[in-house]
Each structure stands twice: as structure tokens, then as C-alpha cells.
Enzyme design. Structure first.
Site, short mmCIF file in Angstrom:
data_model
loop_
_atom_site.label_atom_id
_atom_site.label_comp_id
_atom_site.label_asym_id
_atom_site.label_seq_id
_atom_site.Cartn_x
_atom_site.Cartn_y
_atom_site.Cartn_z
N LYS A 1 0.82 -1.21 0.00
CA LYS A 1 0.00 0.00 0.00
C LYS A 1 0.86 1.27 0.00
CE LYS A 1 -1.96 -1.24 3.90
NZ LYS A 1 -1.25 -2.53 4.12
N ARG B 1 -9.32 0.37 9.06
CA ARG B 1 -8.90 -1.00 9.30
C ARG B 1 -9.98 -1.80 10.02
NH1 ARG B 1 -3.11 0.03 9.12
NH2 ARG B 1 -1.98 -1.92 9.15
N ARG C 1 11.75 -5.61 4.22
CA ARG C 1 11.32 -4.19 4.27
C ARG C 1 12.27 -3.36 5.11
NH1 ARG C 1 5.24 -2.27 5.24
NH2 ARG C 1 5.28 -3.58 7.11
N ARG D 1 11.39 -2.45 10.91
CA ARG D 1 10.33 -2.19 11.88
C ARG D 1 10.26 -3.32 12.90
NH1 ARG D 1 5.09 -0.55 8.45
NH2 ARG D 1 4.17 -1.83 10.09
N ARG E 1 -0.39 -9.98 12.97
CA ARG E 1 -0.97 -8.88 12.19
C ARG E 1 -1.81 -9.41 11.04
NH1 ARG E 1 4.18 -5.91 10.61
NH2 ARG E 1 2.85 -4.42 9.54
#
Ligand code: ADP
Ligand code: ADP
Ligand code: ZN
Length: 209
Positions: free
Chosen positions: A13, A88, A122, A155, A166
Site C-alpha cells: 500500500k 482497518r 522491508r 520495523r 498482524r
């Protein structure tokens, strides 16, 4: 256009939002980035959100809804915005419907088995919010942000134990939003498993840009 990007954590996203900002000429609003900045600056909001985020849980609706309202009331969102990471939950979507008119919810479809590789590679810039991937989208200098020169970070919530949690939260609480926007005739879905440029092309076509 007021656009929502839907998708699992790591679906792409934020990466797509960075492209659409230029293409559509409107800002993107990432609730995750706003919260990470608040944590970095140790504000009251950051202190409240940190425990939830580190555990891979959603920050309570009333906290993020208030934050989002303040953000989209700002001048730069007057002519449209791209929401990355909000709503969300169904209560968040209902609150959003009361303050803005949404044109489209674009869902990036990426199966859970692809997410692991996205998360482990990431790297993020906490200063400007830019996102990289060690293989799919590396910075010019390893671990240094192309845009602002700050150091890149992994992260805390991108470690696999937290990622699994998650993903479960996504399927339970966020995925029902596809039906919510589908029922309003606003849902568009694209394949998010292809490369970054291919995903940009799918999005451009789906949105008629
Ligand atoms: P990702 O890009 O991997 O989907 P985000 O950066 O959007 O993750 O969000 C990271 C974390 O921030 C979430 O796991 C959650 O704790 C919190 N968060 C971000 N947006 C929201 C939201 N709309 N509602 C509740 N929590 C949120
Ligand atoms: P989200 O905002 O949905 O959590 P990101 O945009 O941060 O997702 O992307 C997650 C990771 O996957 C990042 O490291 C990003 O560089 C990488 N990525 C994004 N889109 C693609 C793609 N289409 N193909 C391969 N890697 C991608
Ligand atoms: Zn940066």
C-alpha cells in the site's frame, strides 16, 4: 478523488501510494507513519500507541479516528487524498463515511505466503516515511534513505512472530471492509503479487488514471 488503499500488512500500500501521489497530485495519509512518528517523538499519542503496535495489535478505534479526522481536515487534503492503512475496522469505515465522501477502495490482493518475504526485506525511513525492500526496491546506498539521507530501520513489528498476528488481525477485522465497500459499489481489486511497476500499471488501469 478520495481513495482508500486496502490490503494485508506488507501488500504494498505504501509503495503504491508513493507512486499515486505523483500521478493523482494529492497527498497520501498513512496512519502507520503518523503513529511511528509520534512514537519517535515520544508524544502522548506515541506513548499510548506503542504497546499496541509493538504487539501487532490495532490501536483503539477512537484514537486513530480522531487522529485521521485532524489530518484530513488540513488544507492539503481539500482536493483529495489517498488513505494508506485506514480504515482497518468497520467502525473506522463508518466514522470515515460521516466526514468524507469516498470514491473508491482499491484492494491489493496478496496471499499470506507472499507476505513473509515482503516483511523480512522491508526497510523504512522513520524521518520521511519512505519504504524500501532489500531486493525488490533497494536504496542507492544500503541502509540510507534516497530522499533524506537518514538511516533505514527494520520495523519492530516486521518480525515473523508479530507478522503472523498482524495477518490474523487483518483477516478478522480489516478484510470485511471489502464487503463493506463492495456493497457501496466502490471496491476495485488488483493482483498485488507482481512487481512494483506492474502493480502501478494495474492500479492506473483500475482507477482510470
Ligand atoms: P502495514 O503497512 O504493515 O499494513 P501500518 O504501518 O499501516 O502497517 O501499521 C502499523 C501498525 O500501526 C498497525 O499494526 C497498528 O498497530 C497501527 N495502525 C496503523 N493504522 C491503524 C488503524 N487505522 N487502526 C488501528 N491501528 C492502526
Ligand atoms: P504496506 O504499506 O502495505 O505494508 P509496503 O508498501 O511497505 O506495504 O511494502 C512492503 C514491502 O514489500 C516493502 O519492503 C516494499 O518495498 C515491498 N514491495 C511493495 N510492493 C511490492 C511488489 N509489488 N513486489 C515486491 N515487493 C514489493
Ligand atoms: Zn527518508
Amino acid at each position: 478523488m478520495n481513495l482508500i488503499l486496502l490490503g494485508a500488512p506488507g501488500a504494498g500500500k505504501g509503495t503504491l501510494a508513493a507512486y499515486l501521489i505523483e500521478k493523482m497530485g494529492v497527498p497520501s495519509v498513512s496512519t502507520g507513519n503518523i503513529l511511528r512518528e509520534a512514537i519517535k517523538n515520544n508524544t502522548p499519542l506515541g506513548r499510548e500507541a506503542k504497546q499496541f503496535m509493538d504487539a501487532g495489535q490495532l490501536v483503539p478505534d477512537q484514537v486513530v479516528i480522531g487522529m485521521l479526522k485532524d489530518r484530513i481536515a488540513q488544507d492539503d487534503c481539500k482536493n483529495g487524498f489517498i488513505l494508506d492503512g485506514f480504515p482497518r475496522t468497520i467502525p473506522q469505515a463508518e466514522a470515515l463515511d460521516k466526514i468524507a465522501s469516498i470514491d473508491c477502495a482499491l484492494s491489493l490482493e496478496v496471499p499470506d505466503e507472499v507476505i513473509e518475504g515482503r516483511m523480512t526485506g522491508r526497510r523504512v525511513c522513520l524521518k520521511c516515511g519512505a519504504t524500501y525492500h532489500v531486493k525488490a526496491n533497494p536504496p542507492k546506498t544500503p541502509d540510507v534513505c534516497d530522499h533524506c539521507g537518514d538511516r533505514l530501520h527494520v520495523r519492530k513489528d516486521d518480525h515473523m512472530g508479530v507478522v503472523r498476528h498482524r495477518l490474523a488481525t487483518f483477516h478478522e477485522q480489516t478484510e470485511p471492509l471489502k464487503d463493506y465497500y463492495g456493497a457501496q459499489g466502490k471496491l476495485k481489486s488488483i493482483d498485488g503479487t507482481q512487481g512494483i511497476q506492474q502493480t502501478e500499471q494495474f492500479a492506473t488501469a483500475a482507477l482510470g488514471l
